[in-house]
Every structure is written in C-alpha cells, then in structure tokens.
Design a protein around this motif. Sequence first.
Motif, mmCIF file in Angstrom:
data_model
loop_
_atom_site.group_PDB
_atom_site.id
_atom_site.type_symbol
_atom_site.label_atom_id
_atom_site.label_comp_id
_atom_site.label_asym_id
_atom_site.label_seq_id
_atom_site.Cartn_x
_atom_site.Cartn_y
_atom_site.Cartn_z
ATOM 1 N N ALA A 1 0.638 5.735 8.122
ATOM 2 C CA ALA A 1 1.320 5.889 6.834
ATOM 3 C C ALA A 1 2.674 6.555 7.052
ATOM 4 O O ALA A 1 2.800 7.484 7.854
ATOM 5 N N SER B 1 -8.934 4.023 5.842
ATOM 6 C CA SER B 1 -8.321 5.314 6.159
ATOM 7 C C SER B 1 -6.972 5.119 6.844
ATOM 8 O O SER B 1 -6.593 4.002 7.235
ATOM 9 N N GLU C 1 0.831 -1.190 0.000
ATOM 10 C CA GLU C 1 0.000 0.000 0.000
ATOM 11 C C GLU C 1 0.877 1.255 0.000
ATOM 12 O O GLU C 1 1.774 1.398 0.821
ATOM 13 N N HIS C 2 0.614 2.165 -0.927
ATOM 14 C CA HIS C 2 1.403 3.390 -1.020
ATOM 15 C C HIS C 2 0.662 4.424 -1.857
ATOM 16 O O HIS C 2 -0.256 4.093 -2.613
ATOM 17 N N LEU C 3 1.056 5.666 -1.738
ATOM 18 C CA LEU C 3 0.556 6.761 -2.559
ATOM 19 C C LEU C 3 1.717 7.664 -2.929
ATOM 20 O O LEU C 3 2.589 7.943 -2.093
ATOM 21 N N SER D 1 -5.638 10.939 4.182
ATOM 22 C CA SER D 1 -6.526 9.864 4.603
ATOM 23 C C SER D 1 -7.629 9.604 3.580
ATOM 24 O O SER D 1 -7.958 8.452 3.278
ATOM 25 N N SER E 1 3.041 1.991 3.655
ATOM 26 C CA SER E 1 2.573 1.423 4.919
ATOM 27 C C SER E 1 3.653 1.552 5.987
ATOM 28 O O SER E 1 4.847 1.556 5.690
ATOM 29 N N TRP F 1 4.379 8.004 0.088
ATOM 30 C CA TRP F 1 3.898 7.446 1.358
ATOM 31 C C TRP F 1 3.736 5.936 1.208
ATOM 32 O O TRP F 1 3.271 5.455 0.169
ATOM 33 N N TRP G 1 -6.094 7.818 0.678
ATOM 34 C CA TRP G 1 -5.770 6.434 1.041
ATOM 35 C C TRP G 1 -7.035 5.576 1.018
ATOM 36 O O TRP G 1 -7.030 4.446 0.530
ATOM 37 N N THR H 1 -8.066 4.785 -2.534
ATOM 38 C CA THR H 1 -7.188 3.843 -3.235
ATOM 39 C C THR H 1 -7.152 2.476 -2.577
ATOM 40 O O THR H 1 -7.209 1.436 -3.251
ATOM 41 N N TRP H 2 -7.075 2.440 -1.230
ATOM 42 C CA TRP H 2 -6.838 1.189 -0.511
ATOM 43 C C TRP H 2 -8.020 0.754 0.360
ATOM 44 O O TRP H 2 -7.924 -0.235 1.075
#
Length: 303
Positions: free
Chosen positions: A199, A238, A152-154, A228, A172, A170, A231, A234-235
Amino acid sequence: MALGTVSPRGHDVHLRYRNREVTTADLEFVRRQCASAVTRGELAKAVCAAWQWKQVNGGWSVHACADLLLRLEERGLVKLPPSSRPLTGARRRLADLPLPPDLIALTGLEVRDPDADLRTLCVRPIAPEERLGWRLYMGRYHYLGDRPIVGEHLLYAAFLDGELVALLGWVSAALRVPLREKYIGWDEATKLRRLHLVANNVRFLVLPWVRVRHLASKILAANVRRLSADWTATWKHSVVLAETFVDTNRFRGTCYRAANWIYLGETAGRSKRGNHYLHGGTKKALLTYPLGRDAMRILRETM
C-alpha cells in the motif's frame, strides 16, 4: 509492448495495459459493446464480465477497465458512450459544498504543545459521508491538491482530543519501482503476483494550524498498526508493506524516519502520464515500512 506487435495468441496488439494485451479481436468486441451500452459504467461492467477481469478480492475491476477504455478512446480506437458526468465548468466547487460535522475543524483555534495530550490521539478510516470533507481539506491545504483516487484505497482522519488534526490517504502500490523491487528481491513474475500486498501512502496532511511535536510520527505509527486489518475489511485481502514517496525539495521525511520507516534511496524521477512513463519528473525519496515480521517472506513467496 509496442503498438503493432503480435501477441502469443497470434493477434495484433494495439495496447498493453496493466499486463493485459488488447488485441484486434478485443477492440472489435469493445466496439460492439460501445454500440449497445447506454452508459460508460454499464460498458465497463460488460467488458469486465466478458474478459473475467477481477480484482484480487474477487470484485470486477471496473475502475481499471474504465481507465483502459478512456485510453482506447484517446488513441481513436473506440468511441465511448457520452459521459453521464456534468462538464467540469458546471460542477459545483468543493469549497461551496457543505462539510460533514466530524470534519469541521476550528481553524481559528491553534493546537499547540501545551494543550496537546498525545494519549488522546485517534486515527480511523473516514465514514462515507466524510469523503467530501477529506477532499475539501486536501484541495485547500495539500500541495498536490485534490486529485481523483481510484482503485483500492483507504482514507483516514486523525483526531487529538476530539479535534481534527490530520488526514491521510493510501492507494494500491505503483507498478514499477526498481528500488522497491531490489529491496524485496522481486522478479517480474513474483512482483505481479504480490504487488497487491503493498500500500502506498500518497497523502499525509497535518492541518496548518496544528503545532504539536512528535504528532506526525505518532499518527503514522497509529495508522500503520491498523492499516492491514482495515484493508482486509474493505478489500478482502491484507497488505504487508507500506511505502511512500517524499518530495525532498519540499520535505525531509523526518516523521517517517522517526516512525522507523526504512529509506531505500532516491527514485529516477519518472512520472506516469496515461499509459506512458516520462522522465524529467521530480526525484523523490522512497521509504518503506514492513507491516509484520513475516512481511518479506510473504512478499517473496512464489506460490
């Protein structure tokens, strides 16, 4: 858990990975799958499905599983199908690849205070086609370079009056951070249930030709305000706490402090290599930022 110990299920444990015990029976299953799988991706999906190994958002933990399979192969416990990726030497260099138009900055034109209007600042997630450009700039201008980001990332880009000025990344949260655990008040069980709500800001690059006072702290503030929500989009869950590790041999972390991040102390200087933690690494300052008034309460909830 050490090699050769026995799990509560009564099987020999060969490896403990992300709180998952890999037993003799598990290895036998993986070896059978290796013999029939055509690709490593196909193998990782089959193992995830058999073990019901899922992310918090309900998707299969394919990236984590692929990393586990590599660790098993490194120990000589399994033989994976051939990699479908070309050899490193045959890969095209990032510098030779085209850059998406939105991430082409005018490197000959410096951005300085007299020309800057902070009211025009825009921080947004990058588009899929901009990922290569993000990596290219990190490879060229960030001291850590372009390293693979999995799980998980952004990734974000910041623009000032339409010009690219900074990039952020960002991921996990790290599993073991005693300073953070003490600050939150986590026991091990609660941490494992709530860690996905944290994050880690692993990259923050203000492009070297940009010279604008207070810009870095403004970018951080704009980023955490939307982090948040992005996130969740996307994932499918929050995040309520942001954290970062600052190498104080290189930086003072001024922009984080100016953006009201909380300094928790200095880490022990451990670095992770594969499935092991090594001492003797660079000690770093740990800073955190709660993403809401209820952040601590949510992180401490036991159910």
